[in-house]
Scaffold this motif. Structure first.
Motif, short mmCIF file in Angstrom:
data_model
loop_
_atom_site.label_atom_id
_atom_site.label_comp_id
_atom_site.label_asym_id
_atom_site.label_seq_id
_atom_site.Cartn_x
_atom_site.Cartn_y
_atom_site.Cartn_z
N ALA A 8 -9.35 -21.21 -39.80
CA ALA A 8 -8.49 -21.83 -38.79
C ALA A 8 -7.67 -20.77 -38.05
CB ALA A 8 -7.57 -22.86 -39.45
N PHE A 9 -7.17 -19.78 -38.81
CA PHE A 9 -6.40 -18.70 -38.19
C PHE A 9 -7.26 -17.93 -37.18
CE2 PHE A 9 -5.31 -14.17 -38.10
CZ PHE A 9 -3.98 -14.22 -37.68
N MET A 10 -8.47 -17.55 -37.60
CA MET A 10 -9.35 -16.80 -36.71
C MET A 10 -9.69 -17.60 -35.46
SD MET A 10 -11.90 -14.64 -39.23
CE MET A 10 -12.37 -16.03 -40.28
N LEU A 11 -9.95 -18.89 -35.64
CA LEU A 11 -10.28 -19.74 -34.50
C LEU A 11 -9.12 -19.83 -33.51
CD1 LEU A 11 -12.19 -21.75 -33.09
CD2 LEU A 11 -11.18 -23.55 -34.52
N VAL A 12 -7.94 -20.13 -34.03
CA VAL A 12 -6.78 -20.33 -33.15
C VAL A 12 -6.28 -19.02 -32.58
CG1 VAL A 12 -4.39 -21.14 -33.04
CG2 VAL A 12 -6.09 -22.44 -34.34
N PHE A 13 -6.03 -18.02 -33.46
CA PHE A 13 -5.43 -16.78 -32.98
C PHE A 13 -6.34 -16.03 -32.01
CE2 PHE A 13 -4.70 -12.15 -33.49
CZ PHE A 13 -3.47 -12.10 -32.86
N TYR A 14 -7.60 -15.83 -32.39
CA TYR A 14 -8.47 -15.03 -31.54
C TYR A 14 -8.90 -15.76 -30.27
CZ TYR A 14 -8.55 -11.59 -35.24
OH TYR A 14 -8.17 -10.64 -36.16
N ARG A 44 4.70 -12.88 -30.97
CA ARG A 44 5.35 -14.10 -31.46
C ARG A 44 4.30 -15.17 -31.76
NH1 ARG A 44 10.65 -14.46 -27.43
NH2 ARG A 44 11.83 -12.78 -28.47
N PHE A 45 3.25 -15.24 -30.96
CA PHE A 45 2.16 -16.17 -31.23
C PHE A 45 1.47 -15.79 -32.54
CE2 PHE A 45 -2.46 -17.13 -30.60
CZ PHE A 45 -2.36 -18.50 -30.79
N HIS A 46 1.27 -14.50 -32.75
CA HIS A 46 0.67 -14.01 -33.99
C HIS A 46 1.52 -14.41 -35.19
CE1 HIS A 46 -0.06 -10.79 -37.07
NE2 HIS A 46 -1.31 -11.10 -36.79
#
Length: 226
Positions: A8-14, A44-46
């Protein structure tokens, strides 16, 4: 659950990072201040993604100076390269040449005020690095370096690279070592884990000390969490 969080992190962040990074050169047209603001939005998004998707919290120990300083931080993960940009109010970051040579992004990084360092550490490269750092200092910015030169595993304590001593001597700024333990939850290989990443600001090392003493004090404080 851990792998689900990582995916989920990879999908949203990247996914969201692509348009943010691609548009950095546009901000760069308006000067370093615009790039700093642009970068702060990304960091901040990270942090938001790390907190709410991965369950990674930040803990700050110690006190950082209110005036510009020369920061030397432990480097265990990509996490601190982004987090410290916002935490230190947009410092000029010492960046390896390979990153600065990336088309478009590298130009934007230079507009941000990145200080480019050549790993070969030739005399000419060292002079260029110190000249760029002095220029950043003149604008009232802090300087950030990861003096071990690369990411290391928790428990590893390699010696500081020569660039640290050169900048310490040239900048004549209060030097603040930063310990961090990001590698415990943000490993180089394997899934990122929920937990707490601590940033500990060490005792200020004043300018003008003998090289060996300055390096010893900074090295010890950087590794205080290991």
């Amino acid at each position: 659950m851990i792998w689900l969080r990582n995916w989920a992190f990879m999908l949203v962040f990247y996914t969201i990072s692509v348009p943010i990074v691609v548009t950095v050169p546009i901000s760069a047209l308006f000067g370093s201040r615009a790039v700093i603001v642009h970068s702060t939005i990304w960091t901040r998004f990270h942090r938001w993604c790390a907190r709410w998707i991965l369950g990674v919290h930040i803990r700050i120990e110690g006190t950082r100076p209110t005036e510009p300083a020369f920061y030397a931080c432990k480097h265990q993960a990509m996490f601190e390269t982004l987090e410290l940009q916002g935490l230190l109010d947009g410092p000029a970051i010492v960046l390896k040449r390979e990153l600065a040579d990336i088309p478009a992004w590298g130009w934007a990084a230079r507009r941000y005020g990145a200080i480019v360092v050549d790993r070969e550490a030739s005399a000419k490269a060292m002079r260029n690095m110190m000249r760029e750092a002095s220029a950043a200092k003149a604008t009232g910015r802090s300087i950030l370096i990861f003096p071990e030169g690369t990411r290391v595993l928790p428990g590893e304590h390699p010696p500081l690279k020569p660039g640290f001593a050169g900048l310490y001597r040239a900048l004549k700024m209060p030097t603040v070592p930063i310990a961090c333990d990001s590698g415990l939850v943000w490993p180089k290989k394997g899934p990122k884990l929920p937990g707490v990443i601590t940033f500990r600001f060490g005792e200020v090392v004043p300018p003008g000390l003998p090289r060996e003493e300055a390096e010893q004090r900074v090295h010890a404080a950087m590794n205080a969490l290991d």
